[in-house]
Design a protein around this motif. Structure first.
Motif, PDB file in Angstrom:
ATOM      1  N   MET A   1       0.844  -1.170   0.000  1.00  0.00           N
ATOM      2  CA  MET A   1       0.000   0.000   0.000  1.00  0.00           C
ATOM      3  C   MET A   1       0.892   1.238   0.000  1.00  0.00           C
ATOM      4  SD  MET A   1      -2.703   1.420   2.842  1.00  0.00           S
ATOM      5  CE  MET A   1      -1.563   2.288   3.894  1.00  0.00           C
ATOM      6  N   THR A   2       0.459   2.264  -0.686  1.00  0.00           N
ATOM      7  CA  THR A   2       1.142   3.548  -0.641  1.00  0.00           C
ATOM      8  C   THR A   2       0.159   4.611  -0.162  1.00  0.00           C
ATOM      9  OG1 THR A   2       0.645   4.090  -2.940  1.00  0.00           O
ATOM     10  CG2 THR A   2       2.731   2.968  -2.514  1.00  0.00           C
ATOM     11  N   THR A   3       0.677   5.535   0.623  1.00  0.00           N
ATOM     12  CA  THR A   3      -0.097   6.679   1.092  1.00  0.00           C
ATOM     13  C   THR A   3       0.765   7.910   0.902  1.00  0.00           C
ATOM     14  OG1 THR A   3      -1.101   5.277   2.796  1.00  0.00           O
ATOM     15  CG2 THR A   3      -1.400   7.638   3.027  1.00  0.00           C
TER      16      THR A   3
ATOM     17  N   HIS B   1       5.523   3.760   1.589  1.00  0.00           N
ATOM     18  CA  HIS B   1       5.261   2.412   1.074  1.00  0.00           C
ATOM     19  C   HIS B   1       5.225   1.441   2.253  1.00  0.00           C
ATOM     20  CE1 HIS B   1       6.075   3.380  -3.243  1.00  0.00           C
ATOM     21  NE2 HIS B   1       6.608   4.436  -2.641  1.00  0.00           N
ATOM     22  N   ALA B   2       4.115   0.728   2.378  1.00  0.00           N
ATOM     23  CA  ALA B   2       3.941  -0.215   3.489  1.00  0.00           C
ATOM     24  C   ALA B   2       3.700  -1.620   2.954  1.00  0.00           C
ATOM     25  CB  ALA B   2       2.782   0.223   4.362  1.00  0.00           C
ATOM     26  N   ASP B   3       4.160  -2.620   3.713  1.00  0.00           N
ATOM     27  CA  ASP B   3       4.074  -4.012   3.276  1.00  0.00           C
ATOM     28  C   ASP B   3       3.250  -4.910   4.188  1.00  0.00           C
ATOM     29  OD1 ASP B   3       5.827  -3.330   1.225  1.00  0.00           O
ATOM     30  OD2 ASP B   3       7.599  -4.043   2.286  1.00  0.00           O
ATOM     31  N   VAL B   4       2.892  -4.430   5.372  1.00  0.00           N
ATOM     32  CA  VAL B   4       2.216  -5.279   6.348  1.00  0.00           C
ATOM     33  C   VAL B   4       0.717  -4.936   6.346  1.00  0.00           C
ATOM     34  CG1 VAL B   4       2.141  -6.025   8.753  1.00  0.00           C
ATOM     35  CG2 VAL B   4       4.327  -5.336   7.724  1.00  0.00           C
ATOM     36  N   VAL B   5      -0.082  -5.807   5.749  1.00  0.00           N
ATOM     37  CA  VAL B   5      -1.504  -5.526   5.511  1.00  0.00           C
ATOM     38  C   VAL B   5      -2.237  -5.103   6.779  1.00  0.00           C
ATOM     39  CG1 VAL B   5      -3.693  -6.541   4.760  1.00  0.00           C
ATOM     40  CG2 VAL B   5      -1.596  -7.044   3.503  1.00  0.00           C
ATOM     41  N   TRP B   6      -2.031  -5.789   7.871  1.00  0.00           N
ATOM     42  CA  TRP B   6      -2.790  -5.472   9.079  1.00  0.00           C
ATOM     43  C   TRP B   6      -2.397  -4.132   9.693  1.00  0.00           C
ATOM     44  CZ3 TRP B   6      -0.244  -5.239  13.777  1.00  0.00           C
ATOM     45  CH2 TRP B   6       1.016  -5.822  13.835  1.00  0.00           C
ATOM     46  N   LEU B   7      -1.283  -3.541   9.229  1.00  0.00           N
ATOM     47  CA  LEU B   7      -0.876  -2.213   9.706  1.00  0.00           C
ATOM     48  C   LEU B   7      -1.329  -1.073   8.793  1.00  0.00           C
ATOM     49  CD1 LEU B   7       2.754  -2.886  10.987  1.00  0.00           C
ATOM     50  CD2 LEU B   7       0.732  -2.370  12.356  1.00  0.00           C
TER      51      LEU B   7
ATOM     52  N   TRP C   1      12.657  -1.069  13.040  1.00  0.00           N
ATOM     53  CA  TRP C   1      11.297  -1.263  12.563  1.00  0.00           C
ATOM     54  C   TRP C   1      10.614   0.083  12.393  1.00  0.00           C
ATOM     55  CZ3 TRP C   1       6.209  -1.125  14.897  1.00  0.00           C
ATOM     56  CH2 TRP C   1       5.237  -1.750  14.112  1.00  0.00           C
ATOM     57  N   MET C   2       9.952   0.293  11.263  1.00  0.00           N
ATOM     58  CA  MET C   2       9.332   1.574  10.930  1.00  0.00           C
ATOM     59  C   MET C   2       7.827   1.419  10.692  1.00  0.00           C
ATOM     60  SD  MET C   2      11.630   3.996  10.978  1.00  0.00           S
ATOM     61  CE  MET C   2      10.900   5.271  10.004  1.00  0.00           C
ATOM     62  N   LEU C   3       7.119   0.801  11.630  1.00  0.00           N
ATOM     63  CA  LEU C   3       5.655   0.645  11.551  1.00  0.00           C
ATOM     64  C   LEU C   3       5.206  -0.121  10.312  1.00  0.00           C
ATOM     65  CD1 LEU C   3       4.511   4.245  12.584  1.00  0.00           C
ATOM     66  CD2 LEU C   3       4.643   2.230  14.051  1.00  0.00           C
ATOM     67  N   GLY C   4       6.054  -0.955   9.785  1.00  0.00           N
ATOM     68  CA  GLY C   4       5.695  -1.728   8.604  1.00  0.00           C
ATOM     69  C   GLY C   4       5.986  -1.029   7.285  1.00  0.00           C
ATOM     70  N   PHE C   5       6.589   0.164   7.330  1.00  0.00           N
ATOM     71  CA  PHE C   5       6.961   0.854   6.096  1.00  0.00           C
ATOM     72  C   PHE C   5       8.230   0.230   5.526  1.00  0.00           C
ATOM     73  CE2 PHE C   5       4.644   4.383   8.247  1.00  0.00           C
ATOM     74  CZ  PHE C   5       3.675   4.596   7.281  1.00  0.00           C
TER      75      PHE C   5
END
Length: 167
Positions: free
Chosen positions: A1-3, A125-131, A95-99
């Protein structure tokens, strides 16, 4: 996901200073720490910094989120003189909150002499769906505030004729 989040402001300096200040200045004066964001202390392996394809290792002070030391790698993806920078922040050492990476863009538009529109965008850019909900909230709220602080730090250097560290 990107935000993504974009902040805009006007700088009162030359187009060249508004363009160069965020990337070629002393980054420890830009990223001065804020809540969980650590203060940048210095960079290494930065001999060619500022040219497309160049990179540098970024080091930070201890903070609520990091023990200090090497934090990440910055890379210049694109540079269009006096118009646009695109950089990537990656290879996080904590660890950067899943980014997985941040992509920053700095666009300068001369509205008139010594009146420069700054458009500053970050895409996370994030890789951990639940985050993903936390990633979205972090980007839209915390990161937006942090970017505004960075804009003001850069303004002081651009408008105050701060010397650049890189060519």
């Amino acid at each position: 996901m990107t935000t993504s989040v974009t902040v805009k402001t006007i700088y009162h300096c030359s187009l060249e200073r508004a363009f160069k200040a965020p990337m070629l200045c002393d980054v420890s004066k830009v990223h001065t720490g804020f809540v969980i964001m650590p203060k940048v202390t210095h960079c290494t392996e930065d001999e060619d910094w500022g040219q497309p394809g160049s990179s540098k290792k970024v080091f930070v002070a201890p903070s609520l989120s990091q023990a200090g030391g090497e934090a990440s790698m910055d890379r210049v993806i694109e540079r269009i003189e006096n118009q646009y920078w695109k950089i990537e922040v990656c290879e996080f050492k904590s660890w950067m909150l899943g980014f997985s990476k941040f992509v920053g863009e700095w666009r300068t538009t001369e509205l008139e002499p010594n009146r420069i529109l700054i458009e500053y965008t970050y895409t996370m850019h994030a890789d951990v769906v639940w985050l993903y909900p936390l990633n979205w909230l972090f980007t839209k709220v915390f990161w937006r505030v942090y970017m505004q602080r960075v804009l003001e730090n850069i303004r002081k250097m651009a408008e105050g004729d701060e010397a650049f560290l890189y060519a």
